[in-house]
Scaffold this motif. Structure first.
Motif, PDB file in Angstrom:
ATOM      1  N   ARG A  52     -28.582  20.994  48.389  1.00  0.00           N
ATOM      2  CA  ARG A  52     -28.426  21.445  47.008  1.00  0.00           C
ATOM      3  C   ARG A  52     -28.131  22.934  47.100  1.00  0.00           C
ATOM      4  O   ARG A  52     -28.992  23.715  47.470  1.00  0.00           O
ATOM      5  CB  ARG A  52     -29.710  21.227  46.198  1.00  0.00           C
ATOM      6  CG  ARG A  52     -29.540  21.556  44.697  1.00  0.00           C
ATOM      7  CD  ARG A  52     -30.858  21.830  44.003  1.00  0.00           C
ATOM      8  NE  ARG A  52     -31.337  23.165  44.392  1.00  0.00           N
ATOM      9  CZ  ARG A  52     -32.497  23.401  45.020  1.00  0.00           C
ATOM     10  NH1 ARG A  52     -33.322  22.434  45.330  1.00  0.00           N
ATOM     11  NH2 ARG A  52     -32.838  24.638  45.331  1.00  0.00           N
ATOM     12  N   LEU A  53     -26.902  23.301  46.812  1.00  0.00           N
ATOM     13  CA  LEU A  53     -26.567  24.714  46.815  1.00  0.00           C
ATOM     14  C   LEU A  53     -26.563  25.199  45.374  1.00  0.00           C
ATOM     15  O   LEU A  53     -25.974  24.575  44.499  1.00  0.00           O
ATOM     16  CB  LEU A  53     -25.215  24.965  47.477  1.00  0.00           C
ATOM     17  CG  LEU A  53     -25.149  24.600  48.968  1.00  0.00           C
ATOM     18  CD1 LEU A  53     -23.855  25.091  49.586  1.00  0.00           C
ATOM     19  CD2 LEU A  53     -26.344  25.107  49.744  1.00  0.00           C
ATOM     20  N   ASP A  54     -27.278  26.288  45.148  1.00  0.00           N
ATOM     21  CA  ASP A  54     -27.396  26.850  43.811  1.00  0.00           C
ATOM     22  C   ASP A  54     -26.397  27.975  43.566  1.00  0.00           C
ATOM     23  O   ASP A  54     -25.943  28.171  42.447  1.00  0.00           O
ATOM     24  CB  ASP A  54     -28.818  27.358  43.583  1.00  0.00           C
ATOM     25  CG  ASP A  54     -29.829  26.238  43.717  1.00  0.00           C
ATOM     26  OD1 ASP A  54     -29.578  25.149  43.162  1.00  0.00           O
ATOM     27  OD2 ASP A  54     -30.858  26.441  44.384  1.00  0.00           O
ATOM     28  N   GLU A  55     -26.071  28.707  44.629  1.00  0.00           N
ATOM     29  CA  GLU A  55     -25.118  29.808  44.501  1.00  0.00           C
ATOM     30  C   GLU A  55     -24.344  29.958  45.804  1.00  0.00           C
ATOM     31  O   GLU A  55     -24.947  30.097  46.877  1.00  0.00           O
ATOM     32  CB  GLU A  55     -25.837  31.116  44.167  1.00  0.00           C
ATOM     33  CG  GLU A  55     -24.902  32.228  43.836  1.00  0.00           C
ATOM     34  CD  GLU A  55     -25.588  33.435  43.224  1.00  0.00           C
ATOM     35  OE1 GLU A  55     -24.921  34.464  43.092  1.00  0.00           O
ATOM     36  OE2 GLU A  55     -26.782  33.340  42.883  1.00  0.00           O
ATOM     37  N   LEU A  56     -23.023  29.918  45.717  1.00  0.00           N
ATOM     38  CA  LEU A  56     -22.177  30.132  46.887  1.00  0.00           C
ATOM     39  C   LEU A  56     -22.024  31.633  47.121  1.00  0.00           C
ATOM     40  O   LEU A  56     -21.849  32.391  46.170  1.00  0.00           O
ATOM     41  CB  LEU A  56     -20.799  29.506  46.669  1.00  0.00           C
ATOM     42  CG  LEU A  56     -20.777  27.993  46.483  1.00  0.00           C
ATOM     43  CD1 LEU A  56     -19.355  27.530  46.147  1.00  0.00           C
ATOM     44  CD2 LEU A  56     -21.301  27.284  47.707  1.00  0.00           C
ATOM     45  N   PRO A  57     -22.079  32.072  48.389  1.00  0.00           N
ATOM     46  CA  PRO A  57     -21.998  33.509  48.660  1.00  0.00           C
ATOM     47  C   PRO A  57     -20.589  34.084  48.574  1.00  0.00           C
ATOM     48  O   PRO A  57     -20.410  35.287  48.752  1.00  0.00           O
ATOM     49  CB  PRO A  57     -22.558  33.623  50.073  1.00  0.00           C
ATOM     50  CG  PRO A  57     -22.284  32.303  50.689  1.00  0.00           C
ATOM     51  CD  PRO A  57     -22.367  31.293  49.587  1.00  0.00           C
ATOM     52  N   SER A  58     -19.577  33.237  48.314  1.00  0.00           N
ATOM     53  CA  SER A  58     -18.209  33.727  48.217  1.00  0.00           C
ATOM     54  C   SER A  58     -17.549  33.219  46.940  1.00  0.00           C
ATOM     55  O   SER A  58     -17.789  32.089  46.519  1.00  0.00           O
ATOM     56  CB  SER A  58     -17.387  33.260  49.426  1.00  0.00           C
ATOM     57  OG  SER A  58     -16.073  33.768  49.351  1.00  0.00           O
ATOM     58  N   ARG A  59     -16.700  34.064  46.378  1.00  0.00           N
ATOM     59  CA  ARG A  59     -15.847  33.642  45.264  1.00  0.00           C
ATOM     60  C   ARG A  59     -14.389  33.626  45.689  1.00  0.00           C
ATOM     61  O   ARG A  59     -13.509  33.402  44.873  1.00  0.00           O
ATOM     62  CB  ARG A  59     -16.030  34.578  44.074  1.00  0.00           C
ATOM     63  CG  ARG A  59     -17.371  34.376  43.422  1.00  0.00           C
ATOM     64  CD  ARG A  59     -17.405  34.917  42.029  1.00  0.00           C
ATOM     65  NE  ARG A  59     -18.707  34.635  41.446  1.00  0.00           N
ATOM     66  CZ  ARG A  59     -19.318  35.429  40.599  1.00  0.00           C
ATOM     67  NH1 ARG A  59     -18.761  36.547  40.224  1.00  0.00           N
ATOM     68  NH2 ARG A  59     -20.486  35.096  40.112  1.00  0.00           N
ATOM     69  N   LEU A  60     -14.157  33.868  46.986  1.00  0.00           N
ATOM     70  CA  LEU A  60     -12.807  33.881  47.549  1.00  0.00           C
ATOM     71  C   LEU A  60     -12.747  32.914  48.717  1.00  0.00           C
ATOM     72  O   LEU A  60     -13.783  32.636  49.341  1.00  0.00           O
ATOM     73  CB  LEU A  60     -12.460  35.299  48.023  1.00  0.00           C
ATOM     74  CG  LEU A  60     -12.451  36.374  46.937  1.00  0.00           C
ATOM     75  CD1 LEU A  60     -12.378  37.764  47.559  1.00  0.00           C
ATOM     76  CD2 LEU A  60     -11.301  36.144  45.973  1.00  0.00           C
ATOM     77  N   PRO A  61     -11.572  32.389  49.071  1.00  0.00           N
ATOM     78  CA  PRO A  61     -11.468  31.470  50.207  1.00  0.00           C
ATOM     79  C   PRO A  61     -12.117  32.080  51.455  1.00  0.00           C
ATOM     80  O   PRO A  61     -11.877  33.243  51.781  1.00  0.00           O
ATOM     81  CB  PRO A  61      -9.959  31.281  50.383  1.00  0.00           C
ATOM     82  CG  PRO A  61      -9.398  31.562  49.027  1.00  0.00           C
ATOM     83  CD  PRO A  61     -10.277  32.635  48.438  1.00  0.00           C
ATOM     84  N   GLU A  62     -12.927  31.297  52.140  1.00  0.00           N
ATOM     85  CA  GLU A  62     -13.779  31.788  53.239  1.00  0.00           C
ATOM     86  C   GLU A  62     -13.080  31.872  54.592  1.00  0.00           C
ATOM     87  O   GLU A  62     -13.715  32.171  55.598  1.00  0.00           O
ATOM     88  CB  GLU A  62     -15.010  30.872  53.364  1.00  0.00           C
ATOM     89  CG  GLU A  62     -15.871  30.827  52.139  1.00  0.00           C
ATOM     90  CD  GLU A  62     -15.443  29.784  51.113  1.00  0.00           C
ATOM     91  OE1 GLU A  62     -16.187  29.590  50.150  1.00  0.00           O
ATOM     92  OE2 GLU A  62     -14.361  29.154  51.270  1.00  0.00           O
TER      93      GLU A  62
END
Length: 181
Positions: A52-62
């Motif tokens: 369960r991921l609540d927040e991804l650390p990137s908003r750009l392609p990784e």
């Protein structure tokens, strides 16, 4: 218990035990913990986990060195390479790529298993064919064994927070099962 920090990195306290397994909370850091997970690498070996991921650390392609922030489950093989399955903010599911970081490029590859924010905050189950993903992401001669499982949390490049929880993680092959978490 049973997890250790990766020896190539300075320990970062991003992981804690939780009701369902292991919680991750990372900001401005890289954290990798690993544990022994032995299994022959056969065409039928599968990696299964819940998260369960609540927040991804990137908003750009990784997949670039400047945006390589992610949370993942990974397996290390007996040839010293590892394969990481991650949840991307925007890369397409099934996309496979070599790590964009110089130090890791020759040993780590990635497969995107989930993309976008639609399932954030919900428990989801994943299952991947390890050898098929190895062939797609790494190629060349296949190793013969899985030797360790890793949990990876990176938020060093964009400085955003990555948060979630890893539940049951296991290797399955026919009637054989190796419980990792």
């Amino acid at each position: 218990p049973g997890w250790e920090h990766h020896p190539a990195l300075r320990p970062a306290e991003a992981y804690t035990g939780s009701e369902h397994g292991v919680a991750a909370d990372v900001r401005d850091a890289v954290a990798i913990v690993r544990r022994t997970a032995e299994a022959p690498l056969t065409p039928t070996l599968r990696l299964r986990w819940s998260w369960r991921l609540d927040e991804l650390p990137s908003r750009l392609p990784e997949d670039t060195a400047l945006t390589h922030d992610y949370l993942s489950v990974a397996l290390e093989f007996n040839d010293g390479r590892d394969l990481s399955w991650h949840w991307s903010c925007s890369l397409p599911e099934g996309f496979a790529y070599r790590c964009p970081l110089d130090h890791w490029r020759h040993r780590e590859s990635h497969v995107v298993v989930r993309s976008g924010a639609a399932d954030l905050g919900r428990w989801v189950d994943e299952e991947r064919p390890v050898l098929a993903d190895h062939r797609a992401a790494i190629g060349g001669p296949a190793p013969t064994r899985v030797v360790r499982a890793w949990l990876i949390s990176v938020s060093l490049f964009q400085g955003r927070e990555g948060r979630g929880e890893f539940g049951r993680v296991e290797l399955l092959d026919g009637n054989e099962s190796v419980r990792i978490l």
